[in-house]
Every structure is written in C-alpha cells, then in structure tokens.
Design a protein around this motif. Structure first.
Motif, PDB file in Angstrom:
ATOM      1  N   ARG A  30     -15.705 -10.349   2.142  1.00 48.64           N
ATOM      2  CA  ARG A  30     -15.209 -10.725   3.774  1.00 48.64           C
ATOM      3  C   ARG A  30     -14.929 -11.646   4.019  1.00 48.64           C
ATOM      4  O   ARG A  30     -14.338 -12.178   5.031  1.00 48.64           O
ATOM      5  N   ILE A  55     -16.605  -6.344  -2.530  1.00 49.37           N
ATOM      6  CA  ILE A  55     -15.851  -6.385  -1.621  1.00 49.37           C
ATOM      7  C   ILE A  55     -16.304  -6.455  -0.152  1.00 49.37           C
ATOM      8  O   ILE A  55     -16.009  -7.599   0.245  1.00 49.37           O
ATOM      9  N   ARG A 101      -7.987  -6.721   1.044  1.00 48.42           N
ATOM     10  CA  ARG A 101      -9.908  -7.025   1.062  1.00 48.42           C
ATOM     11  C   ARG A 101      -9.933  -6.549  -0.744  1.00 48.42           C
ATOM     12  O   ARG A 101     -10.429  -7.393  -1.108  1.00 48.42           O
ATOM     13  N   ARG A 102      -9.531  -5.281  -1.593  1.00 46.40           N
ATOM     14  CA  ARG A 102      -9.066  -5.551  -2.188  1.00 46.40           C
ATOM     15  C   ARG A 102      -9.676  -6.717  -3.533  1.00 46.40           C
ATOM     16  O   ARG A 102      -9.684  -6.628  -4.315  1.00 46.40           O
ATOM     17  N   ASP A 150      -4.286  -1.345   9.018  1.00 47.60           N
ATOM     18  CA  ASP A 150      -4.543  -0.574   7.603  1.00 47.60           C
ATOM     19  C   ASP A 150      -4.508  -1.064   6.510  1.00 47.60           C
ATOM     20  O   ASP A 150      -4.758  -0.078   5.628  1.00 47.60           O
ATOM     21  N   GLU A 156      -4.380  -3.762   5.477  1.00 42.92           N
ATOM     22  CA  GLU A 156      -5.705  -4.716   4.764  1.00 42.92           C
ATOM     23  C   GLU A 156      -6.278  -5.079   3.927  1.00 42.92           C
ATOM     24  O   GLU A 156      -7.296  -5.859   2.870  1.00 42.92           O
ATOM     25  N   ASP A 157      -7.132  -3.138   3.328  1.00 45.51           N
ATOM     26  CA  ASP A 157      -7.917  -3.139   2.835  1.00 45.51           C
ATOM     27  C   ASP A 157      -7.568  -3.318   1.088  1.00 45.51           C
ATOM     28  O   ASP A 157      -8.338  -3.563   0.211  1.00 45.51           O
ATOM     29  N   LYS A 210       0.516  -1.124  -0.385  1.00 43.65           N
ATOM     30  CA  LYS A 210      -0.118   0.117  -0.185  1.00 43.65           C
ATOM     31  C   LYS A 210       0.969   1.167   0.110  1.00 43.65           C
ATOM     32  O   LYS A 210       1.702   1.211   0.437  1.00 43.65           O
TER      33      LYS A 210
END
Ligand code: FAD
Ligand code: SF4
Ligand code: SF4
Lengths: 255, 319, 395
Positions: free
Chosen positions: A196, A192, A73-74, A67, A69-70, A9
């Motif tokens: 989950r 998204i 997930r994406r 932070d 992790e998004d 990221k």
C-alpha cells in the motif's frame, strides 16, 4: 532495464453464465468477478523477473476508474515499483485506448514496454502493436521468451504448432507477452497490504495530454450464440466416425 | 471492390489460412489479389493463383521471415493500389503485422474475425468475444482501406472457385534492410521435453485406455496430429504415464486448441483442468459420462477401435 | 528465510522445546509414503533459520491431520509449524501452481475450486423442497453451512441435497446462504495464506452478524473446526490490532453432533426409517476425531439405522488412517509415491467385509470414492456420506 507494463481488468467469463443486457450492447456484469487479464499477469511477472535479474524499474499502467486500482496494487505487491492509473472510462475501442497509452508512455523513461498478447474479454490482440507503431519503436507479438543482450533483446515468438521464431530486437521495444512465458508468483493478501505504501499516481486525461481520436470500430450489437450445450454426437461405425472427426479436425486447423 | 490478401508461408510451406483468406475475401467482392513475399515463391505463386484473380510476387530475401519487412512492404503496396480491404489470418504472424499495418495506413482494424460482409460500402464483421460466449457485430469506420485478420478454421476453403489468376512480379518496395528487428532462426519445440500446458493438441487418455500396452496407440495418434499425450489421474496412479502429464485440479491446467478425451469420464477434478480448451472432443463408450456435457463433439464407441482408425485417417488426410 | 508476521519463527512456535523424540514422525499420516519428515522440519525450524524452504517440496505433503500435535509429548504444535513454513513460502510467492490457483480463486471467486461465485447455489436446482435463503432476508434458527466442495463438486453436491432433505423431514428450522455463502477459510489457512484467512474471518463474522446468524450446522468437519477453534483466536488477534469485528458468539455444530442431539431428544429414531441393507464401516475424519475428539455422534446415528450392520476399522478413532484429503492436498498431489492412504483404506474396508463406507466429511468422500473405483470395488462397495444414507432410509 526500465519496463512499463500495461494491464487491464477483465471479467472472468470462462465458466460464468453470460447474458447480454437489454440494450444489446453490453453484457450484464453484476454477477461476474473481475481480475487482472491473464496475459497481463504473465507480462507483469516477466518484467519483475527482468528487474530481479539485473536492475531497473517496473511501472504498471492501467486506464479506468478507481475500481481498477486493485490490479495495480496487486502488481505492486508482486514487485512493481510504481503504478499509474489514467482516470477515465476504459475505452472499449483499441485505437482510442492505444492513443491514450501512447500519449502517456512517450513521456516516461523506459527501455521496454510489455502488454499481454490479448485480453480475455474482446481478444483483439491489437493494442500493444498499435502503441509500438505510434511510439515509433520495434515490437514483437506473442512473445514467449525474452533474453537481454547488450542494447537489444533476443525474443522468441510463439508460432502455430509449437514452433518458435527468434528475433533480435533493438531497444527500446514493445512486446506483447504470451501466457506460459513464466510461472507468475502468488500474491498474498499481506503482500498486498504491505505494498500500500508504494506510489500509485492517478492522472487525468488532461494531465496526460490525451487528444480525442475517432474510434475504429462501432459496435452494432452483441448477442448470444444459439444454444448447443450438449456435445454433437458423431455417428457411424468406428471407422466412419473417425473419418468424420479427422476431417473436422483438419477443417478446424488441428493439423 | 478489391480485396488484397496475404499468402502466408513458412519454411517452404504455404499455410492453409491463405486459402481461407481467399474464401473470406470472396464474401466481399469480385477481385481477390494475393500478396506473396519472400524467396523461392514460384511454386507457392502457382498454388495461390489457382484461386486468386491475381498474385503479386515480391522476391526479396530481406523480406523472408521478417514481419517488420512484411509490414512495410505490404504497406507500400496497399498505399499504391488502395484496395478496399487488406485481409490476412489472425495467426501469430497476423498478430505481429496487422495492427502495425493499420497504424501505418491509418486504417481501422478488426482481428479474430469469424464473419464478414459489406453493408452500404462499409465493412461489417462478426467476432466472438467473452470466451466465445457472446457474438458481436461491428462496423469498421470509413476508410480508404480496412484491415481484417480472420480466425483460422472459420472460412472453409473447400469449395473455392478456380480462377487461375495472373502472376505479376513486383519490384521490392522495401527501402532498406531492417536492422531493428532481425530474424535469427526457428526453434523446434524441444524433443522429449513434454509440456502439456503448451501443446495445441492434446490426446488425453483416461482409465478407459485399460492397459499400459495401449498407450503407444495414443502416442501414435499424437504424433500424427502433432500433439502431445496427457491423461487423467488414474493413468498416473497406475504408473502408465508420469505425473507431469496429469490434467486436473491436482495436476495441470491446460488450454489447448483441441482436447481429445479418450476414455475419460469427466470427473469434477479433471474437467476443472481442461474446460478452457477451445474444442473438446470426447470418445467414450458410455453416453451418460459427464464428459459429454463439456465436449462440443462426441463419439460413443470403443476407444480402442476409434483411436487407431483416427490415426489412419489423419495420416491419409495429411499425405 | 523463515519469518512469520510478527516476531521470529522459533519464538512463535516455541520450537526450542522440541526434544527431537520423533513421536510426531512416527505417527504422521503420510511419512510412510512421502518425503515429509516432520521431526526433521522441527529441527530445521530450530537450527537453520536460513534454510531455503523452496527446496522442501514435501512441506506441501502434510494433510494437516493434526495427529503429530496430539502425540507430541512436549505439547508442541508441529502441524502449526508446517503452516508457518507454508506461510513464508506463500509470502515469497513461490508455491505449487495448483495451490496458487486455488488461493487466487478464493480471493476472486470465494471458493478454491476456480468456479464462479454465481454458480455456488447451482446444486439446489434439482431439489424438490423449498429451502430458506437467509441472505435473502428469510429467518431461520440455524444456518446450514454447505462449504465450497459440497457446493461445487457434483459428487459431493449430492450430500448437500441429502442434508436439505433430511433436515426438512426432521422439521429443523434452518436456512442457507446460497450464492452469498463465503469460503470458511479453513483450507486457505492450512495452505499458509494467513492474511487471506484473517480477511475471511473479518468478512464472515460481519456477514453472520448482519444476517443475525448465531447457530451454525456444518457439513464439513473442516468448516466446523475452523469456526470453533480458529475463528475465536483469530478474531481476538484482529481486535488487538484494532480491526473492527462484531462481537458475536457462534454456536457451531458438525451435523453429526446436531443429529445426535435430535436422537437424544427423541426427534430421530429407527422407527422413522426404512430398512437399510449393508455392512457399514465408519471412517473417522481427522477433523472430527483427532482434532476435536468427536467419535460418538456419527456412530450413534449409524447404530440406529435398522438393518445396517455396523463394523469398525482396526485403525479407528484417534488412530484412524488419514484419507489425505485435507491441508490443501485437494490441490497438491504431494511428493508421495506408492499406494495412497485412501486405497489402503478401501482395501481394509473390503477385507473387513464392508460394502458401505460411511463418511462424514466431503474430502473423505472425494478421496475414498475415487479410491474405491481405482481399487476395483465400483460394483461391490459404496462410499456414502451419513447424510446420504439417512436420505435413503428416512420415510
Ligand atoms: C483430491 C483429489 C484430486 C484429484 N485430482 C485429479 C486430477 O487432477 N485429475 C484427474 O484427472 N483426476 C483427479 N482426481 C480423480 C477424479 O476424481 C477421477 O477419479 C478421475 O478423473 C477419473 O479418471 P477417468 O475419467 O480416467 O476414469 P473413470 O472415471 O473410471 O472413467 C473411465 C471412462 O472410460 C470409459 N471407458 C471405459 N472403457 C472404454 C472403452 N473401451 N472405450 C471408450 N470409453 C471407455 C468409461 O465409460 C468411463 O467413462 C482427483 C481425485 C481426488 C480425490
Ligand atoms: S499434520 Fe498429519 S500429515 Fe501433517 S505432519 Fe502432522 S501428522 Fe504428518
Ligand atoms: S513429537 Fe514433539 S517433541 Fe517430539 S520431535 Fe515431534 S515436535 Fe519434537
């Protein structure tokens, strides 16, 4: 084909005003937005396409805090099957990072490992090839085309000036993926949400078995280049200006 | 202290970055040794020797066009000679070779380097990070050999001192033919299929080009620099160029190394599609055009005069 | 495959009631210059549930002007059917790259223009007057909602500055949200990103609640429309799904409505203005006119401006020619060939003898401004937002 994709990221600094913090060792990040590194996004897409064409699995991996992790997930929403986050501060030194990733990957089942060709923050472009070397597998950097053969891959590497270089590389192998290799799909918000349920493992450095290694580089300071916002005007008659521009372009390697 | 550099060549042509590498190496020391690998190297060796203190030539067809063989051979030479620094271009070849070499040699590595110096026996580099918005000074950890890959175009090779160094043939240290990574061929970009998002150089034309009849002029310039012609929306609206050449929010987002905007005012929707270019040059007769605030270089003049002159100059410089 | 979040496509949009009369296509804003045939798409929605929508590039040509929905004799919502089709494309991930980038940018930057959030308030820099920033704790009766395009596009930023000047001169107690202003979600919704729209509704209502905002003035008819028509419906749906949403009643006005009230209250009149010279033709934006039947307020404002000779397009009010700026078309050229509607529009204006085209929507300003240059009227005609005209004439 089982593919592991390493993702990161990064802050979007293309247009934002960037400033260096008082310590001179980091940029101020509060007002920046963060997203998956552009090159990594192409790598994830490529891995998913390989899976969709044939079969296999895609595992996305990142090193960093919760932070981060998004972006996992994406990637899961895009079509990856599984994600792993190594829960430790993202090491800024490529060698330290490569060591963590190598330790993690060597115990996984895989045919291919993908990295983005570089990351948009430090543009080093070294982590992927380093990991390949540490794992003792073949690699190719700046890959802009992948074709699966029997037990090997035909990979196209992007050279300067639009020329491509084609290699046949035996599996297992590691590629660093160049942008433009595909057109990454859109990941919708509801996609998204639905993803989950897919597995996201969090591993501590101890779980992974990370050993401490010495960083390669130590940062002395970061600073802003001297301001020069408005274009430098090349003067003279059209011929003179053209001549100056031609030399400038040659010097900068345009031709 | 000795610096080894790689002389990069491809398809019979020696790359400019070879001399830039010599130029960068000169900032560190007194001895520059160039490594030249592959086949048909006599001419190249002479050219490189002109500016290097020494050229090591390894003629071995198993190395030609194989980055893995390159890595292994360079590794063997470095392990034997133990230079303080090995330096090459941060080219596509460099990105394949340099990091692997660093692991093989247990060396620290810095890539995309724009400045280099020595401080108390340690190598210090300058790199531009965060989209060129920040500069950073870094010191490489202590090591027998450090690996550096320099950014092309940053170390001028214009004033290199002539050395007429000695050319030495070295037996190929390559143990066995590389089987895991076989070079197959070079593939030219498909002629005719124009993809403006993949081009390194874009010659972009706007409404200021005035007439469809002036477009061949842009094509000629693009051919001369090895680039591609792109455009702003009005040029597509007038049917002077097809839709797939349009740069902007409703066209394509491009990130070439060089973006030359001819007669483009720099409207918001256009700029959004090209602001990621590494170097932007604007040629516009109106100094107030917003394009000049995103460009690094500008020429305020009639593009119909500048464009053909530029084509000529580039052709001259190339020959 | 056509699917919607819940249930089937055909049920969700009641497509079986369609009698294939073709009134929708007959009135469609773009059917003359593109492959879009809304009646045909209705037929596909009824019959071919397994149709490969990716083949139908023209789905992205729709400007979401809404006229087909207005004209449908069966009270169907063909414009919504298109959004539904886009939704299923969005879920599949294969959408035009420019649309993809715009949607991703809303997710990361809170605007579809790919510009950093930290630069959303940059347009304020050239402004002489002090503006309250509600997000910094200052209190104001009204929120002036600027919107993404008027925040970032340099041409349209001038409207934002004009709005500040005018409202300040008129003594209105208003504030803005500055960098904290969110995307209203109208364009993401029209581009079929339903999930993102729901997220924005939830976030934005929470934000409005947090800052005690209940009265909103919008620059854009698109923001107006979505706050007034889409938010309540979406909030209701979310509540049914047990999403926690603050119970706030928003009183939202497009700025022309707000100014009309000032006129009616005697707080704005021609006396307060210098002479304007020009023949002004007003272009009805779809999102005020066709979608919300707001025709009078902008005309009333223009009519009190001394010296402005107001004329009308032949195609006006609910027959106004769509400028092709809505429905995500800012980020999708579409399959259309031939003359853009915006070009037709500026040519009409020229023929009618106008030298000012007055608009009340950032997208109309964008498309018509561009068209008036392309059509060669740069020297003879101006395209101006009504706020810009007022800023010029107010003493
Ligand atoms: C919804 C929408 C989407 C859009 N999407 C895009 C898009 O994707 N891409 C895009 O490009 N535009 C887009 N536009 C159009 C955009 O707003 C501008 O109108 C367009 O970019 C202007 O193109 P231009 O700079 O070529 O022309 P102009 O703005 O007319 O500029 C021409 C320039 O040429 C200069 N010039 C003239 N003659 C000469 C000469 N002899 N020598 C040197 N200079 C000369 C002039 O000084 C002027 O600066 C869009 C508009 C809308 C409304
Ligand atoms: S909303 Fe407008 S553009 Fe879209 S189909 Fe209906 S009439 Fe056509
Ligand atoms: S106007 Fe209504 S009923 Fe007629 S074809 Fe269109 S959607 Fe069907």
């Amino acid at each position: 084909m089982d593919v592991i994709v390493c993702v990161k990221k990064v802050p979007d600094t293309a247009e934002a005003d960037v400033s260096v913090d008082a310590g001179g060792r980091e940029i101020n990040k509060e007002r920046l937005t963060f997203a998956i590194n552009e090159w990594d996004n192409y790598a994830v897409e490529e891995a998913i396409r390989l899976k969709e064409e044939d079969e296999g699995t895609v595992t996305v991996v990142t090193v960093g805090g919760k932070d981060k992790e998004d972006i996992l997930r994406r990637s899961l929403a895009m079509g990856a099957d599984k994600a792993i986050r190594v829960d430790m501060e993202d090491p800024e030194d490529s060698f330290v990072l490569a060591n963590v990733l190598c330790t993690l990957i060597k115990d996984q089942k895989f045919d291919l490992v993908f990295f983005g060709a570089q990351s948009g923050d430090f543009n080093s472009g070294v982590t992927g090839a380093m990991v390949a070397r540490m794992l003792g597998i073949s690699h190719a950097a700046m890959v802009n085309g992948v074709e699966v053969l029997d037990g090997s891959i035909k990979a196209s590497r992007e050279l300067e000036g639009g020329l491509n270089e084609i290699y046949e590389i035996k599996l297992p192998a590691l590629f660093t993926i160049q942008t433009g290799i595909n057109e990454p799909r859109y990941v919708s918000i509801s996609g998204i949400r639905k993803a989950r349920k897919k597995p996201l493992d969090v591993m501590t450095p101890e779980d992974v078995g990370v050993t401490e290694v010495k960083p390669m580089l130590s940062l002395e300071k970061m600073y802003l280049p001297p301001p020069g916002k408005i274009a430098e005007i090349i003067g003279g008659s059209p011929e003179e200006a053209a001549a100056k521009l031609a030399s400038l372009l040659k010097e900068k390697g345009a031709f | 202290m000795t610096v080894y550099i790689l002389a990069e060549h491809r398809r019979g042509e020696l790359m400019d970055v070879t001399f830039e590498s010599i130029s960068a190496a000169r900032r560190l020391n007194d001895e520059v040794v160039a490594i030249l690998l592959g086949t048909d190297l006599a001419d190249h060796a002479e050219k490189v020797a002109k500016y290097a203190d020494k050229v090591l030539v390894v003629e071995d067809e198993r190395i030609e066009n194989n980055t893995e063989a390159y890595t292994q051979v360079i590794g063997e030479i470095i392990k034997k000679d133990k230079p303080k620094v090995f330096l090459m271009g941060n080219t596509s070849m460099g990105m394949d070779i340099a990091p692997a070499l660093a692991i093989d040699l247990d060396s620290p590595i810095a890539t995309d380097v724009v400045g280099i110096s020595e401080e108390g026996g340690r190598i210090k580099v300058n790199r531009s990070v965060y989209n060129g918005k920040v500069l950073s000074d870094l010191v490489l950890r202590e090591a027998e050999t450090s690996v550096i890959a320099i950014r092309s175009g940053e170390f001028s090779a214009a004033d290199l001192e002539e050395k007429n160094g000695e050319i030495t043939k070295v037996d190929s240290p390559l143990k066995e033919t590389i089987e895991n990574k076989k070079f197959l061929e070079f593939v030219e970009p498909v002629a005719g299929a124009v993809d403006i998002t993949q081009a390194d150089v874009l010659i972009s034309v706007g409404r200021g080009i005035k007439d469809k009849d002036n477009l061949p002029m842009a094509e000629e310039l693009a051919d001369a620099v090895g680039g591609v012609v792109s455009c702003s929306r009005p040029v597509v609206d007038y049917d002077w160029l097809p839709k797939d050449r349009q740069v902007g929010t409703s066209g394509k987002t491009v990130k070439p190394k060089f973006y030359l905007a001819f007669g483009i005012s720099g409207a918001f929707q256009h700029v959004a599609g090209m602001k990621g270019a590494t170097m932007i040059v604007a040629i516009n007769k109106d100094i107030k055009a917003p394009i000049f605030s995103v460009a690094q270089y500008g020429i305020v003049d009639d593009l119909l005069k500048v464009m053909p002159a530029l084509t000529e100059k580039i052709k001259e410089l190339k020959s | 495959m056509m699917e919607v979040e819940e249930g089937n496509f055909d049920e969700a949009y009641d497509v079986y009631a369609c009698m294939q009369c073709g009134k929708c296509t007959g009135s469609c804003a773009v059917s003359l210059r593109s492959d879009l045939n809304i009646r045909e798409l209705m037929r596909i929605a009824i019959l071919n549930k397994n149709e490969d929508l990716e083949k139908h590039e023209e789905i992205w040509d729709c400007t979401s002007c809404g006229i087909c929905t207005v004209r449908c004799p069966r009270d169907l919502k063909p414009a919504e059917v298109i959004i539904g089709m886009r939704s299923s494309l969005v879920e599949g991930g294969t959408i035009p790259v420019t649309v993809r980038d715009a949607l991703e940018s809303v997710g990361t930057n809170n605007n579809p223009w790919g510009r950093p959030k930290s630069k959303r308030a940059e347009w304020l820099e050239d402004l002489d007057v002090k503006v309250k920033n509600i997000s910094e704790g200052e209190e104001a009766e009204y929120l002036l909602y600027i919107g993404c395009t008027a925040s970032y596009d340099p041409r349209i930023q001038s409207v934002s500055r004009a709005a500040i000047n005018v409202l300040t001169k008129l003594g209105v107690d208003f504030g803005i949200l500055g960098e904290e202003e969110p995307c209203c979600g109208s364009e993401p919704r029209m581009m079929g990103e339903t999930g993102l729209f729901e997220m924005l509704v939830e976030d934005n209502l929470t934000l409005f609640d947090e800052f005690g905002i209940s009265k909103i003035i919008t620059l854009s008819p698109h923001a107006y429309n979505t706050f007034v028509n889409d938010y309540p419906e979406c909030a209701k749906r979310l509540k049914e799904d047990d999403v926690e949403i603050p119970d706030i009643e928003l009183e939202v006005k497009h700025y022309t409505q707000f100014l009309e009230e000032l006129i009616d209250d005697g707080r704005l009149d021609g006396e307060m203005m210098n002479e304007f010279s020009g023949t002004v033709i007003y272009h009805d934006p779809c999102y005020l006119g066709k979608r919300n039947n707001i025709f009078e307020p902008p005309r009333k404002i223009l009519n009190i401006i001394p010296g402005a000779r107001c004329i009308e397009f032949d195609r006006r009010e609910d027959r106004s020619l769509c400028c092709e700026g809505g429905g995500g078309r800012m980020w999708a050229e579409g399959t259309g060939t031939g003359e853009r509607n915006a070009i037709i529009r500026v040519n009409d204006a020229n023929q009618d003898g106008a030298n000012v085209i007055a608009v009340a929507c950032p997208f109309c300003l964008s498309t018509l401004e561009d068209a008036h240059v392309t059509a060669g009227y740069e020297e003879t005609m101006r395209v101006m937002d009504i706020f810009e005209i007022l800023d010029e004439v107010l003493k």
